[in-house]
Design a protein around this motif. Structure first.
Motif, short mmCIF file in Angstrom:
data_model
loop_
_atom_site.label_atom_id
_atom_site.label_comp_id
_atom_site.label_asym_id
_atom_site.label_seq_id
_atom_site.Cartn_x
_atom_site.Cartn_y
_atom_site.Cartn_z
N UNK A 200 0.93 -1.15 -0.07
CA UNK A 200 -0.04 -0.17 -0.20
C UNK A 200 0.83 1.33 -0.05
N UNK A 201 2.08 1.22 0.69
CA UNK A 201 2.91 2.35 0.83
C UNK A 201 3.48 2.47 -0.43
N UNK A 202 3.86 1.50 -1.29
CA UNK A 202 4.44 1.67 -2.61
C UNK A 202 3.25 2.40 -3.44
N UNK A 203 2.13 1.76 -3.21
CA UNK A 203 1.17 2.58 -4.29
C UNK A 203 0.91 3.94 -3.83
N UNK A 204 0.95 4.39 -2.85
CA UNK A 204 0.77 5.89 -2.10
C UNK A 204 2.21 6.61 -2.80
N UNK A 205 3.28 6.06 -2.71
CA UNK A 205 4.41 6.64 -3.48
C UNK A 205 4.19 6.71 -4.81
N UNK A 206 3.91 5.76 -5.67
CA UNK A 206 3.58 5.78 -7.06
C UNK A 206 2.16 7.05 -7.29
N UNK A 207 1.38 7.10 -6.38
CA UNK A 207 0.41 8.02 -6.84
C UNK A 207 1.06 9.42 -6.78
N UNK B 250 -11.73 5.68 -8.08
CA UNK B 250 -11.82 4.10 -8.58
C UNK B 250 -10.91 3.62 -9.70
N UNK B 251 -10.89 4.50 -10.96
CA UNK B 251 -10.08 4.47 -11.95
C UNK B 251 -8.63 4.47 -11.15
N UNK B 252 -8.03 5.51 -10.74
CA UNK B 252 -6.95 5.50 -10.35
C UNK B 252 -6.43 4.35 -9.29
N UNK B 253 -7.23 3.64 -8.49
CA UNK B 253 -6.98 2.63 -7.86
C UNK B 253 -6.78 1.36 -8.77
N UNK B 254 -7.35 1.20 -9.68
CA UNK B 254 -6.97 0.18 -10.58
C UNK B 254 -5.88 0.30 -11.57
N UNK B 255 -5.52 1.56 -11.86
CA UNK B 255 -4.38 1.72 -12.41
C UNK B 255 -3.24 1.23 -11.44
N UNK B 256 -3.13 2.13 -10.12
CA UNK B 256 -2.10 1.64 -9.31
C UNK B 256 -1.76 0.13 -9.13
N UNK B 257 -3.19 -0.60 -8.98
CA UNK B 257 -3.10 -2.16 -8.78
C UNK B 257 -2.34 -2.49 -9.97
N UNK B 258 -2.64 -2.27 -11.30
CA UNK B 258 -1.94 -2.75 -12.27
C UNK B 258 -0.54 -2.32 -12.48
N UNK B 259 -0.22 -1.33 -12.07
CA UNK B 259 1.09 -0.64 -12.44
C UNK B 259 2.29 -1.32 -11.03
N UNK B 260 1.44 -1.68 -10.12
CA UNK B 260 2.50 -2.16 -9.07
C UNK B 260 2.40 -3.77 -8.76
N UNK B 261 1.62 -4.33 -9.73
CA UNK B 261 1.55 -5.86 -9.70
C UNK B 261 2.84 -6.45 -9.77
#
Length: 432
Positions: A347-354, A388-399
């Motif tokens: 989650x922290x990685x996704x925060x940093x990416x955002x 919602x769109x951004x959450x999906x993008x973050x999930x895809x990009x950090x997989x």
């Protein structure tokens, strides 16, 4: 226009009021914008303590600051509920509002356009004319209940299966703080959490959020030894900073939390709900007060050129209902984030990416938290939909990613440009 305010509590400017029920308020951009429009921001400035981010205290003893935003002025402010109310009351009375404290609404007859009010000091009841009645009587609104009982609105009240207790962390030596002062502190523990917000004097107002029933719950903490053992085991680093926490736990009431959804907020032009009375939310996004202040701005805008109160109330509902529903849902989601996800490295990685994507594409990708807290010009509903769109993008990009170096930024650019239209008219974040 003559306005009379009936308030069941005593005047907070002369009376300390209730103890043990306050979750410190978090003032953000939406609230500051509303206060600025009312000419009150300068009065609020001396009362506020800046919070740059969440200071997360992990169960293993490690800790660190997670900034709220990318820019230095993307902060929120802790403010005392009582001190803020004093400023607002002074402004109201200065504008000619007739404030009658210790007067409790006991009933309302919307067909007859009358209300029954009791003077608690003298024990006298009187009938007053509704001209109209604007009900800001909170999450437990009597007016909302009467409107629903008379079939004028539909109401869904959803209690949270968690409650809260107010505790305190005293100031340190010479008025200093025992914790990082410019932060909202969180001790996430999965099914429950402790938070602490700073006060002007160096102390912190702490709030324990806990299930009402179950193994680790208010139901199991019935004795001082049980309370002490739970707090010492769950929050050992801060337990030592709360010398009075066991006594406060026993003495302070357990606060209850919930969400209110109402379909229609008014009875024609006779009475209308506003703020928590219309759309109470849980406090986990720090937006209850900010949302209610935004209600006031919208209400004021709807008054301009309106032909009747019925028109005003209908327009306020049309403007605010979608946004009130959106922030209610996001506030519930943020509870899971605060008590659990902030401790998750992914989650922290996704925060940093955002934050990095916001730096690269500042008009297209703005973290949902930032849209809610720092951009009053972005409606809550828009923040929810884009989030919602951004959450999906973050999930895809950090997989499968372990760090930002593993992110495919070319792919990110393509996805962002195709999925997120550029936002226009973004203003600078307000600050105190």
């Amino acid at each position: 226009m003559a306005v009379t305010l009936y308030e069941s509590r005593s005047d907070p400017r002369v009376d300390a009021g209730e103890v043990g029920r306050s979750i410190n308020l978090a003032l953000a951009d939406r609230g500051m914008h509303a206060l600025a429009q009312a000419g009150l921001l300068d009065c609020i400035r001396p009362l506020a303590v800046r919070m740059r981010g969440r200071f997360v205290h992990q169960a293993d003893g490690s800790s660190g600051l997670q900034p709220y935003g990318r820019l230095p002025n993307e902060v929120i402010y802790s403010i005392s509920r009582r001190e803020l109310n004093k400023v607002l009351l002074n402004a109201a009375t200065g504008a000619g509002v007739d404030v009658r404290f210790e007067h409790r609404l006991e009933d309302a007859d919307f067909a007859a356009a009358t209300a029954r009010v009791r003077d608690l000091r003298r024990g006298l009841t009187s009938e007053i004319a509704i001209r109209p009645l604007l009900a800001a009587d909170g999450a437990g609104s009597l007016v909302r209940r009467r409107l629903a009982e008379q079939g004028l609105i539909e109401v869904d009240e959803s209690p949270l299966e968690h409650g809260y207790k107010e505790l305190s962390i005293p100031e340190g030596p010479a008025g200093g703080s025992r914790l990082e002062r410019e932060a909202l502190h969180i001790w996430p523990r999965g099914g429950y959490m402790l938070i602490a917000l700073p006060n002007q004097d160096g102390s912190f107002t702490a709030t324990l959020f806990l299930p009402l029933e179950g193994p680790s719950s208010f139901a199991t903490l019935r004795s001082p030894p049980a309370v002490d053992a739970f707090l010492s085991a769950s929050f050992p680093d801060v337990r030592a900073l709360m010398p009075d926490c066991v006594e406060e736990f026993q003495r302070h009431p357990t606060g209850f939390l919930g969400t209110v959804h109402a379909r229609a907020w008014a009875a024609a032009g006779t009475a209308a709900l506003i703020g928590d009375a219309a759309h109470a939310i849980v406090p986990f996004h720090g937006q209850g007060m900010n949302c209610c202040f935004e209600d006031c701005l919208e209400f004021d805008a709807c008054l301009e050129g309106a032909s009747s109160w019925e028109t005003v109330f209908a327009e306020v509902y049309a403007r605010r209902k979608p946004n009130a529903d959106a922030i209610a849902e996001m506030a519930l989601e943020n509870y899971l984030e605060m008590r659990e996800r902030v401790a998750d490295p992914h989650f922290r990685l996704q925060q940093s990416l955002a934050l990095e994507l916001e730096r690269r594409y500042p008009r297209r990708f703005i973290p949902r938290y930032s849209m809610v807290m720092f951009h009053h010009e972005i409606p809550y509903r828009t923040a929810q939909e884009r989030g919602r769109i951004q959450a999906q993008l973050l999930a895809e990009l950090t997989a499968g990613a372990r760090s930002l170096a593993d992110v495919d930024y070319a792919r990110a650019e393509r996805r962002i440009e195709s999925a997120l239209p550029a936002l226009a008219d973004l203003s600078s974040v307000m600050k105190l």
